[in-house]
Design a protein around this motif. Structure first.
Motif, PDB file in Angstrom:
ATOM      1  N   ASP A  18       0.630  -1.161   0.144  1.00 29.59           N
ATOM      2  CA  ASP A  18       0.340   0.016   0.045  1.00 29.59           C
ATOM      3  C   ASP A  18       0.934   1.272   0.064  1.00 29.59           C
ATOM      4  OD1 ASP A  18      -2.290  -1.431   0.094  1.00 29.59           O
ATOM      5  OD2 ASP A  18      -2.400  -1.341   2.196  1.00 29.59           O
ATOM      6  N   ASP A  19       0.954   1.705  -1.016  1.00 31.55           N
ATOM      7  CA  ASP A  19       1.706   3.208  -1.174  1.00 31.55           C
ATOM      8  C   ASP A  19       0.909   4.592  -0.808  1.00 31.55           C
ATOM      9  OD1 ASP A  19       3.885   4.532  -1.650  1.00 31.55           O
ATOM     10  OD2 ASP A  19       3.514   4.742  -3.992  1.00 31.55           O
ATOM     11  N   LYS A  20       0.505   4.721   0.373  1.00 27.99           N
ATOM     12  CA  LYS A  20      -0.186   5.817   0.658  1.00 27.99           C
ATOM     13  C   LYS A  20       0.800   6.906   0.653  1.00 27.99           C
ATOM     14  CE  LYS A  20      -3.756   3.272   3.453  1.00 27.99           C
ATOM     15  NZ  LYS A  20      -4.186   3.428   4.611  1.00 27.99           N
ATOM     16  N   GLY A  21       0.068   7.935  -0.109  1.00 32.94           N
ATOM     17  CA  GLY A  21       0.943   9.382  -0.033  1.00 32.94           C
ATOM     18  C   GLY A  21       0.380  10.245   1.044  1.00 32.94           C
ATOM     19  N   LEU A  22       0.699  11.418   1.181  1.00 35.43           N
ATOM     20  CA  LEU A  22       0.549  12.424   2.142  1.00 35.43           C
ATOM     21  C   LEU A  22      -0.944  12.462   2.120  1.00 35.43           C
ATOM     22  CD1 LEU A  22       1.586  14.458   4.157  1.00 35.43           C
ATOM     23  CD2 LEU A  22       1.462  16.066   2.095  1.00 35.43           C
ATOM     24  N   ILE A  23      -1.594  12.288   3.331  1.00 33.97           N
ATOM     25  CA  ILE A  23      -3.089  12.374   3.475  1.00 33.97           C
ATOM     26  C   ILE A  23      -3.272  13.961   4.085  1.00 33.97           C
ATOM     27  CG2 ILE A  23      -5.127  11.642   4.690  1.00 33.97           C
ATOM     28  CD1 ILE A  23      -3.909   9.741   2.479  1.00 33.97           C
ATOM     29  N   LEU A  24      -4.000  14.740   3.377  1.00 34.83           N
ATOM     30  CA  LEU A  24      -4.223  15.931   4.063  1.00 34.83           C
ATOM     31  C   LEU A  24      -5.870  16.291   3.918  1.00 34.83           C
ATOM     32  CD1 LEU A  24      -3.168  18.432   4.971  1.00 34.83           C
ATOM     33  CD2 LEU A  24      -3.063  19.396   2.806  1.00 34.83           C
ATOM     34  N   PHE A  25      -6.590  16.408   5.380  1.00 34.28           N
ATOM     35  CA  PHE A  25      -7.958  16.608   5.297  1.00 34.28           C
ATOM     36  C   PHE A  25      -8.516  15.477   4.938  1.00 34.28           C
ATOM     37  CE2 PHE A  25      -6.684  21.067   5.148  1.00 34.28           C
ATOM     38  CZ  PHE A  25      -6.671  21.302   6.539  1.00 34.28           C
ATOM     39  N   GLY A  26      -8.187  14.070   4.913  1.00 36.71           N
ATOM     40  CA  GLY A  26      -8.765  13.027   4.533  1.00 36.71           C
ATOM     41  C   GLY A  26      -8.684  12.553   2.833  1.00 36.71           C
ATOM     42  N   ARG A  27      -7.615  13.509   2.341  1.00 35.87           N
ATOM     43  CA  ARG A  27      -7.624  13.261   0.727  1.00 35.87           C
ATOM     44  C   ARG A  27      -6.129  13.094   0.595  1.00 35.87           C
ATOM     45  NH1 ARG A  27      -9.875  17.071  -3.994  1.00 35.87           N
ATOM     46  NH2 ARG A  27      -9.346  15.634  -5.646  1.00 35.87           N
ATOM     47  N   ASP A  28      -5.655  12.251  -0.479  1.00 37.36           N
ATOM     48  CA  ASP A  28      -4.346  11.864  -0.747  1.00 37.36           C
ATOM     49  C   ASP A  28      -3.937  12.910  -1.948  1.00 37.36           C
ATOM     50  OD1 ASP A  28      -2.173  10.693  -1.346  1.00 37.36           O
ATOM     51  OD2 ASP A  28      -2.851   8.916  -2.391  1.00 37.36           O
ATOM     52  N   THR A  30      -1.333  13.232  -3.241  1.00 38.59           N
ATOM     53  CA  THR A  30      -0.797  12.806  -4.636  1.00 38.59           C
ATOM     54  C   THR A  30      -1.568  12.466  -5.914  1.00 38.59           C
ATOM     55  OG1 THR A  30      -0.706  10.424  -3.699  1.00 38.59           O
ATOM     56  CG2 THR A  30       1.170  11.926  -3.272  1.00 38.59           C
ATOM     57  N   GLN A  31      -3.081  12.320  -5.439  1.00 39.87           N
ATOM     58  CA  GLN A  31      -4.061  12.193  -6.385  1.00 39.87           C
ATOM     59  C   GLN A  31      -4.486  13.333  -7.178  1.00 39.87           C
ATOM     60  OE1 GLN A  31      -4.029   8.961  -7.749  1.00 39.87           O
ATOM     61  NE2 GLN A  31      -2.653   8.551  -6.324  1.00 39.87           N
ATOM     62  N   ILE A  32      -4.004  14.764  -6.423  1.00 41.08           N
ATOM     63  CA  ILE A  32      -4.671  15.795  -6.953  1.00 41.08           C
ATOM     64  C   ILE A  32      -3.801  16.370  -8.263  1.00 41.08           C
ATOM     65  CG2 ILE A  32      -5.308  18.205  -6.347  1.00 41.08           C
ATOM     66  CD1 ILE A  32      -5.416  17.126  -3.354  1.00 41.08           C
ATOM     67  N   PRO A  33      -4.354  16.755  -9.310  1.00 39.38           N
ATOM     68  CA  PRO A  33      -3.700  16.958 -10.425  1.00 39.38           C
ATOM     69  C   PRO A  33      -3.262  18.485 -10.036  1.00 39.38           C
ATOM     70  CG  PRO A  33      -5.831  16.548 -11.035  1.00 39.38           C
ATOM     71  CD  PRO A  33      -5.757  16.528  -9.773  1.00 39.38           C
ATOM     72  N   CYS A  34      -1.986  18.959 -10.487  1.00 39.50           N
ATOM     73  CA  CYS A  34      -1.302  20.161 -10.279  1.00 39.50           C
ATOM     74  C   CYS A  34      -0.719  20.395  -9.013  1.00 39.50           C
ATOM     75  CB  CYS A  34      -2.135  21.094 -10.900  1.00 39.50           C
ATOM     76  SG  CYS A  34      -2.553  21.336 -12.544  1.00 39.50           S
ATOM     77  N   PHE A  35      -1.092  19.548  -7.804  1.00 42.36           N
ATOM     78  CA  PHE A  35      -0.414  19.692  -6.713  1.00 42.36           C
ATOM     79  C   PHE A  35       1.002  19.850  -6.450  1.00 42.36           C
ATOM     80  CE2 PHE A  35       0.407  18.622  -2.209  1.00 42.36           C
ATOM     81  CZ  PHE A  35      -0.066  19.562  -1.510  1.00 42.36           C
ATOM     82  N   ARG A  36       1.653  18.772  -6.710  1.00 47.28           N
ATOM     83  CA  ARG A  36       3.055  18.773  -6.873  1.00 47.28           C
ATOM     84  C   ARG A  36       4.019  19.842  -7.163  1.00 47.28           C
ATOM     85  NH1 ARG A  36       6.995  16.329  -9.961  1.00 47.28           N
ATOM     86  NH2 ARG A  36       8.730  15.311  -8.980  1.00 47.28           N
TER      87      ARG A  36
END
Length: 124
Positions: A18-28, A30-36
Motif C-alpha cells: 500500500d503506497d499511501k501518499g500524504l493524506i491531508l484533510f482525508g484526501r491523498d 498525490t492524486q490531486i492534479p497540479c498539486f506537486r
C-alpha cells in the motif's frame, strides 16, 4: 544435485504494498492534479526570492516575509493556471469522446444526425 527453483506466485496473488501518499484533510494529495508542481515551483521561487532579497538588503525578517509572500503568490498563480489548462484539456477530451461515441453509433448508416436529405426540383 538438483536445483530448486523458487515458487513464483501469479501476479493476481502477489500482494502489492500500500503506497499511501500524504493524506491531508482525508484526501491523498498525490492524486490531486497540479498539486506537486505548484508546491515545488512555489517553494523554489519563494526560497530564491527570499535569498535574493537578503543578498541585496541584509534584512532577515523582511527577506523571510518576502519569501513567504513569493511562495504564496507563485503557488496560487501556478495552481490557477495549471488547473485551468487541466480543466480545458479534460473538457476537450470529453467532447472528443462524445464525438467518437456518436461516430461509432452512426457508422455505416447513410443518414446520420448531420446529414440532411435534399430534394432538388429540376425545371424542364
Amino acid at each position: 544435485m538438483t536445483e530448486e527453483k523458487p515458487y513464483i506466485l501469479p501476479e493476481s496473488k502477489v500482494e502489492k504494498p500500500d503506497d499511501k501518499g500524504l493524506i491531508l484533510f482525508g484526501r491523498d494529495v498525490t492524486q490531486i492534479p497540479c498539486f506537486r508542481n505548484s508546491f515545488l515551483y512555489g517553494t523554489l521561487g519563494g526560497l530564491g526570492f527570499g535569498l535574493a532579497h537578503f543578498m541585496f538588503t541584509s534584512k532577515i525578517v523582511k527577506s523571510t516575509n518576502y519569501s513567504v509572500y513569493a511562495f504564496s503568490m507563485i503557488t496560487i498563480g501556478y495552481w490557477i493556471r495549471c488547473r485551468y489548462q487541466y480543466s480545458k484539456k479534460k473538457f476537450e477530451m470529453m467532447q472528443l469522446q462524445h464525438a467518437l461515441e456518436q461516430h461509432i453509433i452512426y457508422e455505416g448508416v447513410e443518414e446520420g444526425p448531420g446529414v440532411k436529405e435534399t430534394i432538388e426540383v429540376l425545371d424542364i
